[in-house]
Structure formats: structure tokens, C-alpha cells
Design an enzyme around this catalytic site. Structure first.
Site, short mmCIF file in Angstrom:
data_model
loop_
_atom_site.label_atom_id
_atom_site.label_comp_id
_atom_site.label_asym_id
_atom_site.label_seq_id
_atom_site.Cartn_x
_atom_site.Cartn_y
_atom_site.Cartn_z
N GLY A 46 0.78 -1.24 0.00
CA GLY A 46 0.00 0.00 0.00
C GLY A 46 0.81 1.29 0.00
O GLY A 46 0.37 2.30 -0.53
N GLU A 101 4.16 4.22 5.74
CA GLU A 101 2.97 3.38 5.56
C GLU A 101 1.86 4.20 4.91
O GLU A 101 1.79 5.42 5.08
CB GLU A 101 2.56 2.84 6.95
CG GLU A 101 1.26 2.07 7.01
CD GLU A 101 1.22 0.77 6.21
OE1 GLU A 101 1.54 0.82 5.01
OE2 GLU A 101 0.81 -0.26 6.77
N ASP A 102 0.96 3.51 4.19
CA ASP A 102 -0.14 4.21 3.53
C ASP A 102 -1.15 4.77 4.54
O ASP A 102 -1.52 5.94 4.49
CB ASP A 102 -0.86 3.30 2.51
CG ASP A 102 -1.30 1.94 3.09
OD1 ASP A 102 -1.01 1.66 4.27
OD2 ASP A 102 -1.94 1.17 2.35
N ASP A 105 -4.82 2.45 10.81
CA ASP A 105 -6.24 2.25 11.09
C ASP A 105 -6.35 1.81 12.56
O ASP A 105 -6.23 2.64 13.46
CB ASP A 105 -6.71 1.20 10.08
CG ASP A 105 -8.18 0.88 10.15
OD1 ASP A 105 -8.99 1.80 10.03
OD2 ASP A 105 -8.53 -0.30 10.28
N LYS A 134 -6.40 7.22 10.26
CA LYS A 134 -7.83 6.98 10.54
C LYS A 134 -7.96 6.88 12.06
O LYS A 134 -8.10 5.79 12.63
CB LYS A 134 -8.24 5.67 9.87
CG LYS A 134 -9.65 5.62 9.37
CD LYS A 134 -9.99 4.23 8.84
CE LYS A 134 -9.99 4.13 7.34
NZ LYS A 134 -10.46 2.81 6.85
N PHE A 155 -13.72 3.61 3.72
CA PHE A 155 -12.73 2.76 3.05
C PHE A 155 -12.24 3.50 1.81
O PHE A 155 -13.01 3.75 0.89
CB PHE A 155 -13.34 1.41 2.69
CG PHE A 155 -12.34 0.45 2.16
CD1 PHE A 155 -11.46 -0.21 3.03
CD2 PHE A 155 -12.25 0.20 0.79
CE1 PHE A 155 -10.52 -1.10 2.53
CE2 PHE A 155 -11.31 -0.70 0.29
CZ PHE A 155 -10.45 -1.34 1.16
N ILE A 156 -10.97 3.86 1.80
CA ILE A 156 -10.45 4.66 0.69
C ILE A 156 -9.57 3.80 -0.22
O ILE A 156 -9.01 2.79 0.20
CB ILE A 156 -9.68 5.91 1.21
CG1 ILE A 156 -8.55 5.52 2.17
CG2 ILE A 156 -10.63 6.89 1.85
CD1 ILE A 156 -7.67 6.69 2.56
N ASP A 162 -5.62 -0.38 -2.04
CA ASP A 162 -6.37 -1.26 -2.97
C ASP A 162 -7.81 -1.51 -2.55
O ASP A 162 -8.18 -1.33 -1.39
CB ASP A 162 -5.67 -2.62 -3.06
CG ASP A 162 -5.87 -3.45 -1.78
OD1 ASP A 162 -5.63 -2.91 -0.68
OD2 ASP A 162 -6.30 -4.61 -1.88
N ARG A 168 -4.64 0.26 -7.13
CA ARG A 168 -3.49 0.88 -6.44
C ARG A 168 -2.82 1.95 -7.31
O ARG A 168 -2.12 2.81 -6.83
CB ARG A 168 -2.44 -0.18 -6.09
CG ARG A 168 -2.87 -1.19 -5.04
CD ARG A 168 -1.66 -2.00 -4.60
NE ARG A 168 -2.01 -3.22 -3.92
CZ ARG A 168 -2.23 -3.33 -2.61
NH1 ARG A 168 -2.15 -2.27 -1.84
NH2 ARG A 168 -2.52 -4.49 -2.06
P1 5GP Z 1 -4.30 -1.58 10.84
O1 5GP Z 1 -3.33 -2.70 11.10
O2 5GP Z 1 -3.81 -0.23 11.31
O3 5GP Z 1 -5.67 -1.91 11.35
O4 5GP Z 1 -4.51 -1.51 9.27
C1 5GP Z 1 -3.52 -1.02 8.42
C2 5GP Z 1 -3.66 -1.60 7.04
O5 5GP Z 1 -5.04 -1.81 6.72
C3 5GP Z 1 -3.15 -0.65 5.99
O6 5GP Z 1 -1.80 -0.87 5.71
C4 5GP Z 1 -4.02 -0.97 4.79
O7 5GP Z 1 -3.47 -2.05 4.08
C5 5GP Z 1 -5.33 -1.43 5.39
N1 5GP Z 1 -6.34 -0.35 5.41
C6 5GP Z 1 -6.81 0.32 6.49
N2 5GP Z 1 -7.73 1.22 6.13
C7 5GP Z 1 -7.87 1.12 4.78
C8 5GP Z 1 -8.66 1.81 3.82
O8 5GP Z 1 -9.46 2.71 4.09
N3 5GP Z 1 -8.46 1.43 2.52
C9 5GP Z 1 -7.62 0.44 2.13
N4 5GP Z 1 -7.51 0.16 0.84
N5 5GP Z 1 -6.84 -0.23 3.03
C10 5GP Z 1 -6.96 0.11 4.33
#
Ligand code: 5GP
Length: 177
Positions: A46, A101-102, A105, A134, A155-156, A162, A168
Site C-alpha cells: 500500500g 505506511e499508507d 487504522d 484513521k 474505506f479509501i 487497494d 493501487r
Molecule cells: P491496521 O493494522 O492499522 O488496522 O490496518 C492497516 C492496514 O489496513 C493498511 O496498511 C491498509 O493495508 C489497510 N487499510 C486500512 N484502512 C484502509 C482503507 O481505508 N483502505 C484500504 N484500501 N486499506 C486500508
């Protein structure tokens, strides 16, 4: 129901993304200075677009490293566990490390990765830069050191992010209504 690109609404256009990433790079340059090398760790897949765009504007000598991690699979919500990873990193003894990182969350992925780097790679300092924060979804106590945009609980997609491994390559950020 399956979604397709016609239903994608623009949230942040390409110009705004480039401008904000350039600004963020300036913040990073100011914080680290331009002399000491910085190891940039890209979290695949990402972060790939953000990583290359950010790196172009950084002024210190840069070393590039890549890891891959996933907690989402093909879903629009975090699975709550790390589903797959490939963490081949060298010894980073004495180095300044910036994880790129992208999106953060729940914080699960980055909490895991940063602890892994701190415990296994002997880096001097580990910081975190994200394109999106987020905040409303956070479950782990982790705050990015550098963040380009806050995003609410949607969800973006695009610019590295992706939907079922697609889109992507978009040069903007969109969301499905
Ligand atoms: P976390 O481990 O912080 O819960 O999630 C991080 C990962 O979840 C990110 O690297 C990404 O791959 C995915 N992710 C979280 N939110 C989104 C979103 O809104 N869109 C997309 N495409 N991926 C997300």
C-alpha cells in the site's frame, strides 16, 4: 456486491496529494536535518506510491528497505491479526529509521512492525510517517510522527491503497459511496 471504478468518488485529487506530500517531506527534512543518512522502510504494497513520492523530496542521504505486511486480506475491515508478512531487514545498528505506511487504522500492523524493528534490528531511532491517519479506528496506542491527512471511517482506494488488490495505480484517493 462487487464494486467498480465508476462508483468511486474523488476524495483527494492528485494535485492536493502531491502538494501535501511535498509539505510533509519538508517537515521531515526539518526534523532530521540533511546530513545524517535516513533508512526509509516501505510497507508493501500500500505505501509504494507515497514512499516514492516522499523520497523524491527528502534531502538527506536515503537508504531504501522494503517489508510486506497485511492485516486486511480482501476485506474492507481489519481482520484483527497480521495475515502475512515478509520482514527481511538487515541489521540497522545506529541508524535513523523512518517507517513509511499508507494508512494507520487500528494500529495493529504498525505496532507489530515497529516493535519488530526495535527488538530485532538495533536501530538508533524508529519513527513513523503515514499518508492517512484513521484516528477514529485506533485500538493500539500508536501515534504517527508525521502524517499527511486525517481520514474518517471510510474505506479509501487509490494511490497505493487497494480494493481487492485493484486500483493501487490511481493517482487520486477515492471512496465508494
Ligand atoms: P491496521 O493494522 O492499522 O488496522 O490496518 C492497516 C492496514 O489496513 C493498511 O496498511 C491498509 O493495508 C489497510 N487499510 C486500512 N484502512 C484502509 C482503507 O481505508 N483502505 C484500504 N484500501 N486499506 C486500508
Amino acid at each position: 456486491m462487487e464494486k467498480n471504478i465508476q462508483d468511486l468518488k474523488v476524495l483527494i485529487d492528485s494535485k492536493k496529494l502531491s502538494e501535501r506530500i511535498k509539505e510533509l517531506a519538508q517537515e521531515i527534512n526539518k526534523s532530521y536535518g540533511t546530513e545524517r543518512p535516513l533508512t526509509l522502510v516501505c510497507v508493501l504494497r500500500g505505501a509504494v506510491m507515497f514512499y516514492t513520492e516522499l523520497a523524491k523530496h527528502l534531502k538527506m542521504p536515503i537508504k531504501m528497505e522494503f517489508v510486506s505486511l497485511s492485516s486486511y486480506g480482501n476485506s474492507e475491515k481489519s481482520s484483527g491479526k497480521i495475515k502475512s508478512f515478509n520482514l527481511h531487514l538487515p541489521n540497522l545498528k545506529g541508524e535513523n529509521v523512518l517507517v513509511v505506511e499508507d494508512i494507520i487504522d487500528t494500529g495493529l500492523t504498525l505496532d507489530f512492525l515497529i516493535k519488530f524493528i526495535e527488538m530485532n534490528c538495533c536501530a538508533d531511532d524508529v519513527k513513523l510517517a503515514v499518508l492517512f491517519d484513521k484516528k477514529c479506528a485506533r485500538k493500539y496506542d500508536i501515534t504517527p510522527d508525521f502524517s499527511a491527512f486525517d481520514v474518517d471511517d471510510k474505506f479509501i482506494v487509490g494511490f497505493g491503497l487497494d480494493y481487492c488488490e485493484l486500483y493501487r495505480n490511481l493517482d487520486y484517493i477515492g471512496y465508494f459511496e
